[in-house]
Design a protein around this motif. Structure first.
Motif, PDB file in Angstrom:
ATOM      1  N   GLU A 151      45.244  47.671  39.738  1.00 41.77           N
ATOM      2  CA  GLU A 151      43.987  46.853  39.894  1.00 41.77           C
ATOM      3  C   GLU A 151      43.904  45.573  39.253  1.00 41.77           C
ATOM      4  OE1 GLU A 151      40.683  49.176  38.681  1.00 41.77           O
ATOM      5  OE2 GLU A 151      41.029  50.779  40.109  1.00 41.77           O
ATOM      6  N   ALA A 152      44.788  45.618  37.993  1.00 38.86           N
ATOM      7  CA  ALA A 152      44.544  44.565  37.033  1.00 38.86           C
ATOM      8  C   ALA A 152      45.984  43.411  37.481  1.00 38.86           C
ATOM      9  CB  ALA A 152      44.839  44.941  35.800  1.00 38.86           C
ATOM     10  N   TYR A 153      46.763  44.008  38.313  1.00 33.49           N
ATOM     11  CA  TYR A 153      47.711  43.223  38.706  1.00 33.49           C
ATOM     12  C   TYR A 153      47.444  41.533  38.863  1.00 33.49           C
ATOM     13  CZ  TYR A 153      51.696  40.887  40.779  1.00 33.49           C
ATOM     14  OH  TYR A 153      53.062  40.404  41.191  1.00 33.49           O
ATOM     15  N   PRO A 154      46.576  41.171  39.790  1.00 32.40           N
ATOM     16  CA  PRO A 154      46.291  39.840  39.923  1.00 32.40           C
ATOM     17  C   PRO A 154      45.931  39.166  38.671  1.00 32.40           C
ATOM     18  CG  PRO A 154      45.189  40.971  41.469  1.00 32.40           C
ATOM     19  CD  PRO A 154      45.666  42.201  40.620  1.00 32.40           C
ATOM     20  N   VAL A 155      45.206  39.614  37.810  1.00 36.16           N
ATOM     21  CA  VAL A 155      44.831  39.137  36.517  1.00 36.16           C
ATOM     22  C   VAL A 155      45.962  38.922  35.580  1.00 36.16           C
ATOM     23  CG1 VAL A 155      43.083  39.389  34.375  1.00 36.16           C
ATOM     24  CG2 VAL A 155      42.601  40.199  36.868  1.00 36.16           C
ATOM     25  N   VAL A 156      46.548  40.133  35.334  1.00 37.64           N
ATOM     26  CA  VAL A 156      47.772  39.909  34.401  1.00 37.64           C
ATOM     27  C   VAL A 156      48.933  39.111  34.860  1.00 37.64           C
ATOM     28  CG1 VAL A 156      49.479  41.508  33.085  1.00 37.64           C
ATOM     29  CG2 VAL A 156      47.182  42.286  33.489  1.00 37.64           C
ATOM     30  N   PHE A 193      35.362  39.371  32.246  1.00 35.35           N
ATOM     31  CA  PHE A 193      36.225  38.692  33.409  1.00 35.35           C
ATOM     32  C   PHE A 193      35.426  39.198  34.719  1.00 35.35           C
ATOM     33  CE2 PHE A 193      39.475  38.213  36.502  1.00 35.35           C
ATOM     34  CZ  PHE A 193      39.909  36.715  36.166  1.00 35.35           C
ATOM     35  N   GLY A 194      35.002  40.529  34.661  1.00 34.72           N
ATOM     36  CA  GLY A 194      34.425  41.103  35.835  1.00 34.72           C
ATOM     37  C   GLY A 194      35.619  41.599  36.605  1.00 34.72           C
ATOM     38  N   ASP A 195      35.719  41.868  38.019  1.00 32.31           N
ATOM     39  CA  ASP A 195      36.476  42.170  38.840  1.00 32.31           C
ATOM     40  C   ASP A 195      37.931  41.346  39.060  1.00 32.31           C
ATOM     41  OD1 ASP A 195      35.971  40.825  40.857  1.00 32.31           O
ATOM     42  OD2 ASP A 195      34.748  42.353  41.936  1.00 32.31           O
ATOM     43  N   SER A 196      38.766  41.744  39.810  1.00 31.49           N
ATOM     44  CA  SER A 196      40.095  40.979  40.186  1.00 31.49           C
ATOM     45  C   SER A 196      39.941  39.950  41.176  1.00 31.49           C
ATOM     46  CB  SER A 196      41.270  41.794  40.270  1.00 31.49           C
ATOM     47  OG  SER A 196      41.020  42.779  41.435  1.00 31.49           O
ATOM     48  N   THR A 197      38.797  39.636  41.726  1.00 27.65           N
ATOM     49  CA  THR A 197      38.561  38.479  42.568  1.00 27.65           C
ATOM     50  C   THR A 197      38.430  37.165  42.088  1.00 27.65           C
ATOM     51  OG1 THR A 197      36.103  39.006  42.601  1.00 27.65           O
ATOM     52  CG2 THR A 197      37.481  40.352  44.167  1.00 27.65           C
ATOM     53  N   HIS A 198      38.565  36.216  42.677  1.00 23.00           N
ATOM     54  CA  HIS A 198      38.377  34.838  42.391  1.00 23.00           C
ATOM     55  C   HIS A 198      39.039  34.364  41.054  1.00 23.00           C
ATOM     56  CE1 HIS A 198      35.703  34.525  45.636  1.00 23.00           C
ATOM     57  NE2 HIS A 198      34.708  35.503  44.968  1.00 23.00           N
ATOM     58  N   VAL A 199      40.349  35.119  41.029  1.00 24.29           N
ATOM     59  CA  VAL A 199      40.965  34.794  39.633  1.00 24.29           C
ATOM     60  C   VAL A 199      41.106  33.650  39.363  1.00 24.29           C
ATOM     61  CG1 VAL A 199      43.020  35.470  38.547  1.00 24.29           C
ATOM     62  CG2 VAL A 199      42.253  37.213  39.914  1.00 24.29           C
ATOM     63  N   PHE A 203      39.585  31.552  35.725  1.00 24.22           N
ATOM     64  CA  PHE A 203      40.382  31.166  34.666  1.00 24.22           C
ATOM     65  C   PHE A 203      40.290  29.779  34.571  1.00 24.22           C
ATOM     66  CE2 PHE A 203      43.084  35.345  34.474  1.00 24.22           C
ATOM     67  CZ  PHE A 203      42.573  35.654  33.383  1.00 24.22           C
ATOM     68  N   ASN A 204      40.371  28.993  35.796  1.00 22.71           N
ATOM     69  CA  ASN A 204      40.040  27.550  35.502  1.00 22.71           C
ATOM     70  C   ASN A 204      38.677  27.132  34.815  1.00 22.71           C
ATOM     71  OD1 ASN A 204      42.572  26.921  36.635  1.00 22.71           O
ATOM     72  ND2 ASN A 204      41.660  26.683  38.841  1.00 22.71           N
ATOM     73  N   ASN A 205      37.709  28.054  35.185  1.00 25.96           N
ATOM     74  CA  ASN A 205      36.434  27.451  34.405  1.00 25.96           C
ATOM     75  C   ASN A 205      36.500  28.074  32.951  1.00 25.96           C
ATOM     76  OD1 ASN A 205      35.149  26.803  36.841  1.00 25.96           O
ATOM     77  ND2 ASN A 205      34.398  28.794  37.329  1.00 25.96           N
ATOM     78  N   PHE A 206      37.237  29.013  32.761  1.00 25.52           N
ATOM     79  CA  PHE A 206      37.444  29.352  31.107  1.00 25.52           C
ATOM     80  C   PHE A 206      38.146  28.205  30.460  1.00 25.52           C
ATOM     81  CE2 PHE A 206      40.116  31.546  27.972  1.00 25.52           C
ATOM     82  CZ  PHE A 206      39.253  31.624  27.053  1.00 25.52           C
ATOM     83  N   LYS A 207      39.517  27.977  31.014  1.00 21.76           N
ATOM     84  CA  LYS A 207      40.157  26.739  30.288  1.00 21.76           C
ATOM     85  C   LYS A 207      39.290  25.531  30.071  1.00 21.76           C
ATOM     86  CE  LYS A 207      43.780  26.911  33.118  1.00 21.76           C
ATOM     87  NZ  LYS A 207      45.314  26.635  33.582  1.00 21.76           N
ATOM     88  N   LEU A 227      32.654  35.530  32.714  1.00 23.53           N
ATOM     89  CA  LEU A 227      33.118  34.717  33.970  1.00 23.53           C
ATOM     90  C   LEU A 227      32.983  35.111  35.207  1.00 23.53           C
ATOM     91  CD1 LEU A 227      36.751  34.197  32.293  1.00 23.53           C
ATOM     92  CD2 LEU A 227      34.651  32.693  32.119  1.00 23.53           C
ATOM     93  N   GLN A 228      31.995  36.282  35.117  1.00 27.32           N
ATOM     94  CA  GLN A 228      31.859  37.184  36.552  1.00 27.32           C
ATOM     95  C   GLN A 228      31.210  36.302  37.555  1.00 27.32           C
ATOM     96  OE1 GLN A 228      29.726  40.592  36.684  1.00 27.32           O
ATOM     97  NE2 GLN A 228      28.328  40.040  34.805  1.00 27.32           N
ATOM     98  N   PHE A 229      30.419  35.352  37.274  1.00 27.96           N
ATOM     99  CA  PHE A 229      29.598  34.719  38.125  1.00 27.96           C
ATOM    100  C   PHE A 229      30.386  33.485  38.958  1.00 27.96           C
ATOM    101  CE2 PHE A 229      26.925  36.425  34.937  1.00 27.96           C
ATOM    102  CZ  PHE A 229      26.312  37.220  35.546  1.00 27.96           C
ATOM    103  N   GLY A 230      31.440  33.611  39.185  1.00 26.71           N
ATOM    104  CA  GLY A 230      32.358  32.615  40.064  1.00 26.71           C
ATOM    105  C   GLY A 230      32.577  31.372  39.563  1.00 26.71           C
ATOM    106  N   ASP A 231      31.508  30.281  39.904  1.00 23.55           N
ATOM    107  CA  ASP A 231      31.750  29.161  39.672  1.00 23.55           C
ATOM    108  C   ASP A 231      31.084  28.737  38.276  1.00 23.55           C
ATOM    109  OD1 ASP A 231      29.552  29.155  40.579  1.00 23.55           O
ATOM    110  OD2 ASP A 231      29.564  27.351  42.049  1.00 23.55           O
ATOM    111  N   GLN A 232      30.675  29.530  37.471  1.00 23.62           N
ATOM    112  CA  GLN A 232      30.101  29.105  36.211  1.00 23.62           C
ATOM    113  C   GLN A 232      30.601  29.973  35.072  1.00 23.62           C
ATOM    114  OE1 GLN A 232      25.714  29.713  36.072  1.00 23.62           O
ATOM    115  NE2 GLN A 232      25.904  30.979  37.813  1.00 23.62           N
ATOM    116  N   VAL A 233      30.212  29.470  33.870  1.00 25.93           N
ATOM    117  CA  VAL A 233      30.651  30.285  32.554  1.00 25.93           C
ATOM    118  C   VAL A 233      29.328  30.615  31.758  1.00 25.93           C
ATOM    119  CG1 VAL A 233      31.708  30.284  30.472  1.00 25.93           C
ATOM    120  CG2 VAL A 233      33.001  29.158  32.579  1.00 25.93           C
ATOM    121  N   VAL A 234      29.025  31.587  31.647  1.00 27.30           N
ATOM    122  CA  VAL A 234      27.828  32.039  31.000  1.00 27.30           C
ATOM    123  C   VAL A 234      28.194  32.557  29.390  1.00 27.30           C
ATOM    124  CG1 VAL A 234      25.575  33.528  30.960  1.00 27.30           C
ATOM    125  CG2 VAL A 234      26.631  32.754  33.249  1.00 27.30           C
ATOM    126  N   CYS A 235      27.557  31.932  28.504  1.00 27.34           N
ATOM    127  CA  CYS A 235      27.911  32.320  27.163  1.00 27.34           C
ATOM    128  C   CYS A 235      26.878  32.796  26.161  1.00 27.34           C
ATOM    129  CB  CYS A 235      28.417  31.013  26.173  1.00 27.34           C
ATOM    130  SG  CYS A 235      29.799  30.154  27.360  1.00 27.34           S
TER     131      CYS A 235
END
Length: 238
Positions: A151-156, A193-199, A203-207, A227-235
């Motif tokens: 399940e984590a392969y796309p992320v790792v 991170f949430g699930d392994s969708t929109h990886v 990560f681009n948002n996180f960086k 990071l789970q909300f797609g196009d935004q970072v909630v801190c």
């Protein structure tokens, strides 16, 4: 008459060359292998040693000189190497001067599962055993087993292929529902991170967030980054 003699001489020369070639070939077949050499295509980390490969090549530890080149089945030896749990691909061949050569490409781990059973996840998304010769510096993976680790392969895999993420992320933990939480090397806040969708998007948002917060000297003011909300970072601040 002269023409006939010319034909006879030419025939004799051809016959002599054929005889010498056949004799040399037959003699060469009976000789043992003079030398064995293993080349690893990537020598950065050796998860399987040259000694181990040599033992497979010479089949049950027989001496190299005792292997008859005619009876050596290169395909069989190659299949034997490819079946080794640390080898991704191997090519075996004989040189003209009777030397046995092997080009070995090792499997490459991208994450290490920690728990009751410890093993690697390799770059192909397959389970890979730990090596007794070398321990890979890859993110630790907690809360995983052989059934859910893929399940984590796309992320790792994304982390492994990104220099910034590789240098900052040290572990990934599986939460209930198949969601993931990341731990950073130099910061004490958690990255949800949430699930392994929109990886890539996450990560681009996180960086972008990390570099901006680092520039503003605010990284140590956060306790959680979501990071789970797609196009935004909630801190969440401390």
């Amino acid at each position: 008459m002269k023409r006939s003699m010319g034909y006879i001489k030419a025939f004799c020369v051809i016959a002599l060359v054929a005889f010498l070639y056949g004799f040399a070939a037959e003699r060469n077949k009976g000789r043992g292998i003079r030398d064995i050499k293993v080349h690893f295509t990537d020598t950065e980390n050796l998860y399987v040693t040259e000694e181990v490969v040599n033992k497979l090549l010479i089949q049950n530890n027989a001496s190299a000189s005792s292997i008859d080149k005619e009876t050596l089945d290169l395909n069989k030896v190659e299949d034997l190497l490819n079946s080794h749990e640390m080898i991704e691909n191997a090519e075996v061949y004989l040189t003209l001067d009777g030397k046995l050569r092997a080009e070995v490409n090792q499997r490459k781990p991208i994450g290490r599962v920690m728990g009751n059973a410890s093993f690697y996840l390799d770059k192909q998304g397959e389970l890979m055993p730990l090596s007794p010769f070398f321990s890979a510096r890859v993110p630790m993976m907690f809360g995983f087993d052989g059934k859910n680790v893929k399940e984590a392969y796309p992320v790792v895999n994304y982390i492994k292929n990104d220099e910034f993420l590789t240098s900052h992320i040290v572990s990934i933990q599986r939460k209930p529902g198949g969601h993931f939480e990341l731990e950073l090397r130099e910061q004490d806040f958690k990255v949800y991170f949430g699930d392994s969708t929109h990886v890539a998007t996450k990560f681009n948002n996180f960086k972008a967030f990390y570099k901006k917060a680092q520039k503003d000297k605010k990284l140590d003011t956060y306790k959680k980054v979501n990071l789970q909300f797609g196009d935004q970072v909630v801190c969440t601040k401390k």
